[in-house]
Write a protein that holds these residues in place. Structure first.
Motif, short mmCIF file in Angstrom:
data_model
loop_
_atom_site.label_atom_id
_atom_site.label_comp_id
_atom_site.label_asym_id
_atom_site.label_seq_id
_atom_site.Cartn_x
_atom_site.Cartn_y
_atom_site.Cartn_z
N UNK A 267 0.83 -1.20 0.00
CA UNK A 267 0.00 0.00 0.00
C UNK A 267 0.87 1.26 0.00
N UNK A 268 1.96 1.21 0.80
CA UNK A 268 2.88 2.34 0.84
C UNK A 268 3.54 2.56 -0.53
N UNK A 269 3.95 1.45 -1.16
CA UNK A 269 4.59 1.56 -2.49
C UNK A 269 3.61 2.13 -3.50
N UNK A 270 2.35 1.67 -3.42
CA UNK A 270 1.34 2.17 -4.34
C UNK A 270 1.10 3.66 -4.14
N UNK A 271 1.12 4.08 -2.89
CA UNK A 271 0.95 5.51 -2.59
C UNK A 271 2.12 6.32 -3.15
N UNK A 272 3.35 5.74 -3.04
CA UNK A 272 4.53 6.43 -3.58
C UNK A 272 4.43 6.56 -5.09
N UNK A 273 4.01 5.47 -5.73
CA UNK A 273 3.87 5.50 -7.19
C UNK A 273 2.84 6.55 -7.61
N UNK A 274 1.73 6.58 -6.87
CA UNK A 274 0.68 7.55 -7.17
C UNK A 274 1.20 8.99 -7.01
N UNK A 275 2.01 9.21 -5.96
CA UNK A 275 2.55 10.54 -5.73
C UNK A 275 3.52 10.94 -6.84
N UNK A 276 4.41 10.01 -7.24
CA UNK A 276 5.37 10.29 -8.31
C UNK A 276 4.64 10.58 -9.62
N UNK A 277 3.58 9.79 -9.89
CA UNK A 277 2.81 10.02 -11.10
C UNK A 277 2.18 11.40 -11.10
N UNK A 278 1.66 11.81 -9.95
CA UNK A 278 1.06 13.14 -9.84
C UNK A 278 2.09 14.24 -10.10
N UNK A 279 3.30 14.05 -9.52
CA UNK A 279 4.35 15.04 -9.73
C UNK A 279 4.77 15.09 -11.20
N UNK A 280 4.91 13.90 -11.82
CA UNK A 280 5.30 13.84 -13.23
C UNK A 280 4.24 14.50 -14.12
N UNK A 281 2.97 14.23 -13.83
CA UNK A 281 1.89 14.87 -14.61
C UNK A 281 1.96 16.39 -14.49
N UNK A 282 2.20 16.87 -13.28
CA UNK A 282 2.28 18.32 -13.07
C UNK A 282 3.43 18.92 -13.87
N UNK A 283 4.56 18.22 -13.90
CA UNK A 283 5.72 18.72 -14.65
C UNK A 283 5.43 18.74 -16.14
N UNK A 284 4.94 17.61 -16.66
CA UNK A 284 4.67 17.52 -18.10
C UNK A 284 3.61 18.51 -18.55
N UNK A 285 2.62 18.76 -17.68
CA UNK A 285 1.56 19.69 -18.03
C UNK A 285 2.01 21.15 -18.00
N UNK A 286 3.10 21.42 -17.28
CA UNK A 286 3.53 22.82 -17.12
C UNK A 286 4.60 23.24 -18.12
N UNK A 287 5.31 22.29 -18.75
CA UNK A 287 6.37 22.68 -19.67
C UNK A 287 5.79 23.30 -20.93
N UNK A 288 6.54 24.23 -21.53
CA UNK A 288 6.07 24.94 -22.72
C UNK A 288 6.28 24.14 -24.00
N UNK A 289 7.20 23.18 -24.00
CA UNK A 289 7.44 22.36 -25.18
C UNK A 289 6.35 21.29 -25.32
N UNK A 290 6.02 20.97 -26.57
CA UNK A 290 5.04 19.92 -26.84
C UNK A 290 5.70 18.56 -26.64
N UNK A 291 4.96 17.61 -26.01
CA UNK A 291 5.48 16.27 -25.72
C UNK A 291 4.47 15.23 -26.22
N UNK A 292 5.00 14.20 -26.87
CA UNK A 292 4.15 13.11 -27.38
C UNK A 292 4.88 11.79 -27.12
N UNK A 293 4.13 10.77 -26.61
CA UNK A 293 4.72 9.48 -26.26
C UNK A 293 3.98 8.38 -27.02
N UNK A 294 4.77 7.43 -27.58
CA UNK A 294 4.16 6.29 -28.30
C UNK A 294 4.83 5.01 -27.84
N UNK A 295 4.07 3.90 -27.87
CA UNK A 295 4.61 2.59 -27.53
C UNK A 295 5.46 2.07 -28.68
N UNK A 296 6.09 0.89 -28.49
CA UNK A 296 6.99 0.35 -29.49
C UNK A 296 6.31 0.08 -30.81
#
Length: 565
Positions: free
Chosen positions: A109-138
């Protein structure tokens, strides 16, 4: 904030201690009490150090109020029966094996909470940058675009996510990185589905050594061009500032550096000190080499503008064709070779002082422009139309008679009167020769530091040559003579022979007597008295010793000093 689970542990042997250490690090668990029949057990000591309650009776532990869970780590049925019999109804009892499972669940549960927190931080960063970002699978499936992607391309996330990059933008950097499994830099292309030209960088996404997809970051060329223009403008500002810094100086001398005790010289010095406290324009007159620039430095250094620029302009040293652009600067393209805007001396001196040396050599056209600056404190650069306002204090200097020039029409009379608010007349050195010994002493000290020498002075004959010479070049010539003598002297004393080689013999009086070492008795007597006072000092005690050395009475010495003054 969620309530912490309150836990008690029975049995602080190896198993109980391991459970204690694990639970202690879990954020949502609070260990309230531990119990062991051996009070000195290692686990009991850990608990005591942590400030956790300890006891040796199961009965006492079971009665601790508010426990959510009691972990039984002894494995004894009798202990479990006691706990069941004495605990509160709301308290659960679990064995150590069950506790291990519970800890695993809590840790996950603690690990899941950490993952959720990191994901939230990453989303905030990606949403705030001025450069356009696009991700695709293999396989090229687009999994993510950030808000800047939609801003740049006008394609919203719903229209892009779930599409295949090889279909919508097969020539882009992202598709290229997926095909080559390599990073792509500075790739210029048009975004598929949008008429937007961009510069893009793409990189593979590798997890545990296996490529899982790729990410692209890009900016529209219009933004790049804007940045280039801003950079160009910033570089121009930096260049202008560098030019200004390179040309701006401050005053190098103060009134403490000016030596002279002759009444005419002291009168000029007193007037200069008073003028320094005002903002009035000053005209310094005197022969070449009398120290006009030194006075200008000192006036600025004692003025309210001393922390502002001090700009020097030698009007005689600048070609007439360049004088206007030197004074007022020029705009880019004003003439052939004007590849950038240049600030003039007037603009560089803004807030401070401008020293116009040899102003009598300024042409009449430029005199008219200077007059406007003095009257209006404004001008235009050469080739420019913008009026530039300045606040400048003007100190002018000349070795020419500006009044006579004005009467002949060679100098504007209105400019003369504008400059001549305070006139500072500096006497020639031949009119205050009594200051020569003090000048020489100061110069010897200066050149000792410069050349690393230890010259103590000069002979009486050498000093007499300096006193007899009429110094057409004034203090500047004296400085030159002393410096040249200091370069050649190998002893601690400069002799008359070294001085004779450096001055114009036709301008020296009584040279034949000096060369032969003969001088009038009266002059010799003054010389000896002066040397005696220099050796013993000018105090009363010094004069007593000087009189004794000269073998005269103290009263006679005072009488002779009175005649000499």
């Amino acid at each position: 904030m969620a309530r912490k689970m309150k836990v008690g542990i029975v049995g602080m042997g190896q198993g109980g201690t391991s459970i204690y250490k694990t639970l202690r690090s879990i954020e949502h668990v609070e260990i309230v009490v531990v119990c062991d029949c051996i009070e000195s057990a290692k686990g009991m000591q850990f608990a005591q150090l942590d400030g956790v309650q300890t006891c040796v009776s199961v009965h006492d532990l079971a009665k601790v109020p508010g426990l959510d869970v009691i972990i039984e780590a002894t494995g004894l049925d009798s202990i479990r029966e006691q706990l069941e019999h004495n605990k509160e109804k709301s308290t659960a009892v679990i064995e150590a094996q069950g506790a291990d499972l519970m800890m695993c669940i809590i840790e996950e549960k603690e690990k899941l909470a950490d993952i959720k927190r990191v994901k939230g931080e990453l989303d905030a960063i990606l949403n705030s940058v001025q450069e356009a970002i696009e991700v695709a699978s293999i396989d090229g499936m687009i999994k993510y675009v950030n808000p800047s992607f939609s801003r740049v391309t006008s394609i919203n996330a719903g229209q892009r996510i779930g599409r295949n990059i090889f279909e919508v933008s097969p020539n882009g950097a992202l598709a290229r990185s997926l095909r080559t499994h390599e990073a792509v830099f500075a790739h210029r292309a048009v975004v598929g589905g949008a008429d937007v030209e961009v510069i893009a960088n793409a990189s593979p996404i590798v997890v545990d050594g296996k490529m899982e997809g790729a990410v692209v970051v890009f900016q529209p060329l219009t933004d790049i061009y804007k940045l280039m223009e801003q950079l160009k403008a910033s570089n121009q500002v930096i260049s202008d500032l560098q030019t200004r810094i390179n040309q701006i100086s401050t005053s190098s001398y103060t009134f403490d550096d000016i030596i002279g005790s002759h009444p005419e010289f002291e009168s000029a010095l007193d007037l200069a000190r008073k003028a320094a406290r005002s903002n009035s324009t000053i005209l310094i007159t005197g022969e070449s080499g009398t120290g006009k620039e030194l006075f200008a430095h000192a006036i600025h250094g004692s003025s309210l503008r001393r922390d502002k620029p001090f700009i020097k302009v030698n009007c005689a040293a600048i070609p007439e064709t360049l004088l206007e652009s030197e004074f007022f600067g020029y705009e880019k393209g004003a003439f052939t070779g004007a590849v950038k805007t240049k600030l003039g001396k007037m603009e560089l001196a803004n807030g401070g002082t401008i020293f116009l040396d040899e102003i009598g050599d300024m042409n009449l056209y430029l005199q008219a422009k200077l007059l406007r600056v003095l009257q209006e404190m404004e001008f235009e650069r050469v080739g420019g139309s913008q009026t530039i306002n300045v606040d400048v204090r003007v100190i002018a200097a000349t070795n020419r008679n500006l009044l006579e020039m004005a009467q002949k029409g060679d100098f504007r009379d209105d400019l003369f009167y504008r400059l001549n608010v305070v006139e500072l007349r500096l006497p020639s050195l031949r009119n205050h020769k009594d200051d020569i010994p003090a000048y020489v002493h100061s110069l010897i000290a200066k050149f000792n530091r410069k050349f690393g020498k230890h010259v103590k002075g000069l002979t009486a004959q050498a000093e007499e040559i300096l006193m007899q010479y009429d110094w057409p070049g004034n203090i500047r010539e004296l400085q030159n003579v002393v410096e040249r003598a200091m370069v050649t002297v190998d002893e601690e004393i400069i002799t008359h022979k070294q001085i004779l080689n450096l001055v114009d013999s036709s301008r020296t009086q009584h040279q034949e007597q000096i060369i032969e070492g003969i001088m009038p008795i009266e002059q010799m007597e003054k010389k000896m008295i002066r040397l005696a006072l220099e050796s013993y000092g000018d105090s009363v005690e010094g004069k007593k010793q000087a009189a004794k050395a000269l073998k005269i009475s103290l009263a006679t010495l005072y009488n002779k000093l009175k005649v000499m003054s």
